[in-house]
Design a protein around this motif. Structure first.
Motif, PDB file in Angstrom:
ATOM      1  N   UNK A  63       4.064  13.018  -1.899  1.00 46.41           N
ATOM      2  CA  UNK A  63       2.997  13.979  -1.754  1.00 46.41           C
ATOM      3  C   UNK A  63       2.077  14.027  -2.958  1.00 46.41           C
ATOM      4  N   UNK A  64       2.644  13.878  -4.160  1.00 48.59           N
ATOM      5  CA  UNK A  64       1.823  13.893  -5.369  1.00 48.59           C
ATOM      6  C   UNK A  64       0.883  12.685  -5.400  1.00 48.59           C
ATOM      7  N   UNK A  65       1.322  11.540  -4.903  1.00 50.10           N
ATOM      8  CA  UNK A  65       0.458  10.375  -4.843  1.00 50.10           C
ATOM      9  C   UNK A  65      -0.708  10.580  -3.898  1.00 50.10           C
ATOM     10  N   UNK A  66      -0.428  11.206  -2.749  1.00 53.57           N
ATOM     11  CA  UNK A  66      -1.498  11.504  -1.807  1.00 53.57           C
ATOM     12  C   UNK A  66      -2.496  12.479  -2.420  1.00 53.57           C
ATOM     13  N   UNK A  67      -1.992  13.488  -3.125  1.00 53.45           N
ATOM     14  CA  UNK A  67      -2.864  14.469  -3.766  1.00 53.45           C
ATOM     15  C   UNK A  67      -3.728  13.805  -4.830  1.00 53.45           C
ATOM     16  N   UNK A  68      -3.121  12.994  -5.683  1.00 52.89           N
ATOM     17  CA  UNK A  68      -3.865  12.308  -6.736  1.00 52.89           C
ATOM     18  C   UNK A  68      -4.985  11.460  -6.147  1.00 52.89           C
ATOM     19  N   UNK A  69      -4.673  10.699  -5.108  1.00 58.77           N
ATOM     20  CA  UNK A  69      -5.681   9.829  -4.503  1.00 58.77           C
ATOM     21  C   UNK A  69      -6.828  10.624  -3.915  1.00 58.77           C
ATOM     22  N   UNK A  70      -6.524  11.664  -3.144  1.00 51.60           N
ATOM     23  CA  UNK A  70      -7.581  12.412  -2.469  1.00 51.60           C
ATOM     24  C   UNK A  70      -8.449  13.191  -3.452  1.00 51.60           C
ATOM     25  N   UNK A  71      -7.851  13.728  -4.509  1.00 54.26           N
ATOM     26  CA  UNK A  71      -8.657  14.424  -5.499  1.00 54.26           C
ATOM     27  C   UNK A  71      -9.565  13.444  -6.227  1.00 54.26           C
ATOM     28  N   UNK A  72      -9.033  12.277  -6.591  1.00 54.65           N
ATOM     29  CA  UNK A  72      -9.849  11.271  -7.259  1.00 54.65           C
ATOM     30  C   UNK A  72     -10.973  10.790  -6.353  1.00 54.65           C
ATOM     31  N   UNK A  73     -10.672  10.615  -5.081  1.00 57.21           N
ATOM     32  CA  UNK A  73     -11.683  10.175  -4.127  1.00 57.21           C
ATOM     33  C   UNK A  73     -12.761  11.243  -3.933  1.00 57.21           C
ATOM     34  N   UNK A  74     -12.353  12.504  -3.923  1.00 50.73           N
ATOM     35  CA  UNK A  74     -13.309  13.599  -3.782  1.00 50.73           C
ATOM     36  C   UNK A  74     -14.243  13.668  -4.985  1.00 50.73           C
ATOM     37  N   UNK A  75     -13.700  13.479  -6.184  1.00 52.42           N
ATOM     38  CA  UNK A  75     -14.547  13.502  -7.376  1.00 52.42           C
ATOM     39  C   UNK A  75     -15.514  12.330  -7.397  1.00 52.42           C
ATOM     40  N   UNK A  76     -15.091  11.184  -6.901  1.00 51.96           N
ATOM     41  CA  UNK A  76     -16.021  10.059  -6.815  1.00 51.96           C
ATOM     42  C   UNK A  76     -17.170  10.403  -5.877  1.00 51.96           C
TER      43      UNK A  76
END
Length: 314
Positions: free
Chosen positions: A164-177
């Motif tokens: 779950x933490x990996x999914x969160x990290x990816x989606x937050x990073x993608x949102x900031x991009x």
């Protein structure tokens, strides 16, 4: 893969997260990514000024993403396996892709350009107030193909890597991009960290997504592969290029080309080959994303079932 968990457990969590998304869809209130967007906007307003914009952008990215990802990791360690599935549900956006794209299709089929323009503007950054039917269909198909990777497959892959933490990290990073990763006066240096980290996190998922689009293209596999190999490199994004080129080739339509951004006409590199996209091609793009999701779930779940059956007979 999730540390200490068996393949059947990981597959069950993956399937549970996707099913929760398909059954429940996005939260109508208190959507976590909407809340994160507001937090990121506040951080950007406070830090995106003065000297050393690149350093400020790095600090802003760290303040926005790392505490939340760390909290997700800690919570998952103590709350039990169920939280991994809930975190995946909070991050994935399969159902929302359909809910945003199909109203555009309905409006185009009804000949209601005004509504189609409005609904398309909700999912793309280009100007749509004078867009015609072909422009809107093209925008809808492009958005589905690209966001299939960003909102679904990249999230699934990073879930397999780090739960779950990996999914969160990816989606937050993608949102900031998506918020900061622009090459303009405001974000060119400040948003560079967000853009580069998203490029790195998306490198493998994007190519697996492109490969999936090729495999699911049926008789058009050779065309999808050729479009990927010959067209992706010309696209400005190193990860969107393979995804959108292979997807356009799989659909047999022409994407890319002219689009209006901030009142300026831009000529983007061509993607795919064939006629201009129509409303029917937006539906086909959604089906390609859905079938790719099913393929990825099968690749996780079928080996898990085999292991379970093997264990019963061993």
């Amino acid at each position: 893969m999730l540390s200490g968990l068996s393949l059947p457990q990981v597959a069950a969590l993956l399937l549970a997260g996707v099913l929760l998304d398909l059954l429940l869809g996005e939260p109508r209130r208190w959507h976590p990514l909407v809340g994160f967007g507001k937090l990121a906007a506040t951080i950007e307003r406070r830090l995106n000024h003065g000297s050393a914009p690149f350093v400020r952008g790095l600090l802003a990215w760290s303040l926005a993403v790392l505490p939340i990802a760390a909290l997700a990791w800690l919570a998952a360690q103590h709350a039990g396996l169920w939280l991994h599935a809930v975190l995946l549900y909070a991050c994935i956006g399969l159902r929302s892709l359909r809910e945003h794209a199909m109203p555009i299709v309905d409006a185009l089929r009804a000949g209601d350009l005004a509504t189609a323009r409005t609904r398309t503007s909700w999912i793309v950054s280009r100007d749509t107030h004078e867009a015609q039917e072909a422009d809107l269909a093209k925008a809808g198909a492009e958005s589905l193909l690209e966001n299939g990777n960003d909102a679904v497959f990249g999230t699934l892959l990073w879930f397999l890597v780090a739960g779950g933490a990996g999914a969160v990290l990816f989606r937050l990073a993608n949102t900031l991009d998506a918020m900061w990763g622009y090459r303009n006066e405001r974000f060119n240096l400040f948003g560079r960290t967000a853009a580069r980290i998203d490029d790195a996190l998306n490198f493998v998922p994007a190519r697996l997504t492109a490969l999936s689009y090729v495999l699911l293209a049926g008789p058009a596999r050779a065309r999808a592969w050729q479009c990927w190999r010959t067209q992706a490199g010309a696209w400005s994004s190193p990860n969107a290029g393979p995804v959108m080129a292979s997807g356009a080739g799989a659909l047999g339509v022409s994407l890319g080309g002219a689009a209006v951004y901030d009142g300026r006409l831009e000529q983007r590199p061509p993607l795919g080959t064939g006629p201009a996209a129509t409303a029917a091609d937006v539906v086909r793009a959604w089906n390609l994303v859905l079938h790719t999701t099913l393929l990825w779930l099968a690749l996780a779940c079928v080996p898990a079932l085999v292991l379970l059956m093997w264990g019963r007979h061993a």
